[in-house]
Design a protein around this motif. Structure first.
Motif, mmCIF file in Angstrom:
data_model
loop_
_atom_site.group_PDB
_atom_site.id
_atom_site.type_symbol
_atom_site.label_atom_id
_atom_site.label_comp_id
_atom_site.label_asym_id
_atom_site.label_seq_id
_atom_site.Cartn_x
_atom_site.Cartn_y
_atom_site.Cartn_z
ATOM 1 N N THR A 4 -0.346 -5.753 0.020
ATOM 2 C CA THR A 4 -1.542 -5.731 -0.442
ATOM 3 C C THR A 4 -1.843 -7.264 -0.854
ATOM 4 O OG1 THR A 4 -0.491 -5.578 -2.561
ATOM 5 C CG2 THR A 4 -1.582 -3.506 -2.079
ATOM 6 N N CYS B 167 0.727 -1.233 0.007
ATOM 7 C CA CYS B 167 0.036 0.073 0.041
ATOM 8 C C CYS B 167 0.891 1.322 0.208
ATOM 9 C CB CYS B 167 -1.065 -0.031 1.291
ATOM 10 S SG CYS B 167 -1.728 1.423 1.214
ATOM 11 N N LYS C 27 0.224 4.178 0.913
ATOM 12 C CA LYS C 27 -0.147 4.942 2.111
ATOM 13 C C LYS C 27 0.413 4.560 3.250
ATOM 14 C CE LYS C 27 -4.052 7.492 4.400
ATOM 15 N NZ LYS C 27 -5.309 7.967 4.349
ATOM 16 N N CYS C 28 0.136 3.183 3.722
ATOM 17 C CA CYS C 28 0.568 2.664 4.939
ATOM 18 C C CYS C 28 1.579 1.656 4.895
ATOM 19 C CB CYS C 28 -0.751 2.102 5.779
ATOM 20 S SG CYS C 28 -1.268 0.407 4.899
ATOM 21 N N GLY C 29 1.920 1.245 3.737
ATOM 22 C CA GLY C 29 2.975 0.396 3.616
ATOM 23 C C GLY C 29 2.734 -1.286 3.671
ATOM 24 N N ALA C 30 1.375 -1.433 4.056
ATOM 25 C CA ALA C 30 1.001 -2.792 4.389
ATOM 26 C C ALA C 30 1.067 -3.307 3.082
ATOM 27 C CB ALA C 30 -0.200 -2.699 5.099
#
Length: 203
Positions: free
Chosen positions: A193, A186, A188-191
């Motif tokens: 996908t 992601c 935005k948050c780096g998680a």
């Protein structure tokens, strides 16, 4: 969450099928989503309208188990590092693009279920997918080209070897593969996908 023969699991489809041979995977995949699958099987083998194709494509994107159940029946466009597999000697004919079956691709690239993407639905009502096989050894690549009569061709050149409709298909497949490659996390948050049954990464 993926459905596997009626069971719900949090494991993605490609990890569940890792322990199975190609022949054992096929009947298992086809048992997914029986009611939905039966309703769409009726359109197979005949020319269908544009509206029917769009509706079927949307159903495949929305219902993961339905999409998974049609993978063994689909046709696959093969890419190797951004180059589609094309028959140069068949340029500007309907046979220019090499479309392979699930079993054929699986024989060359066992990790098929971890890298395919859903493209569209053909006029005959068949789901069509694309798979990126960049990780295969050079001898497997050469064998694939020899046995299919195709050559992994520069995309820019390949666009002039096919009809405008097929050029659109080649371009769309490349774009989806590139999007997946560039969006494994992601922004935005780096998680990480998550990959769904149609091969898209979900943010």
């Amino acid at each position: 969450m993926s459905a596997w023969c009626g069971l719900q699991t949090h494991q993605p489809l490609h990890t569940l099928t890792h322990a199975y041979s190609t022949m054992s995977i096929l009947p298992l995949l086809r048992r997914l989503a029986p009611p939905l699958r039966a309703s769409w099987l009726r359109i197979q083998g005949r020319d269908i309208s544009y509206v029917e194709r769009v509706r079927f494509l949307q159903e495949l994107k929305v219902h993961e188990s339905l999409c998974s159940s049609f993978i063994p029946d689909g046709k696959f466009l093969v890419y190797h590092y951004g180059k589609p597999l094309l028959r140069v000697d068949k340029a500007n004919t309907k046979d220019a693009i090499v479309w392979l079956t699930f079993t054929e691709v699986k024989n060359y690239y066992p990790e098929l279920l971890s890298s395919y993407v859903l493209l569209d639905v053909s006029e005959e009502g068949k789901p069509r997918y694309s798979v990126q096989v960049g990780g295969i050894p050079s001898y497997t690549k050469e064998k694939l080209e020899d046995e299919t009569g195709g050559i992994f061709t520069d995309l820019r050149l390949g666009m002039f070897m096919v009809s405008w409709q097929e050029a659109h298909t080649l371009s769309r497949a490349n774009c989806v593969h590139m999007w997946n490659k560039n969006n494994a996390f992601c922004g935005k948050c780096g998680a990480p996908t998550k990959r769904n049954a149609s091969g898209r990464w979900l943010l």
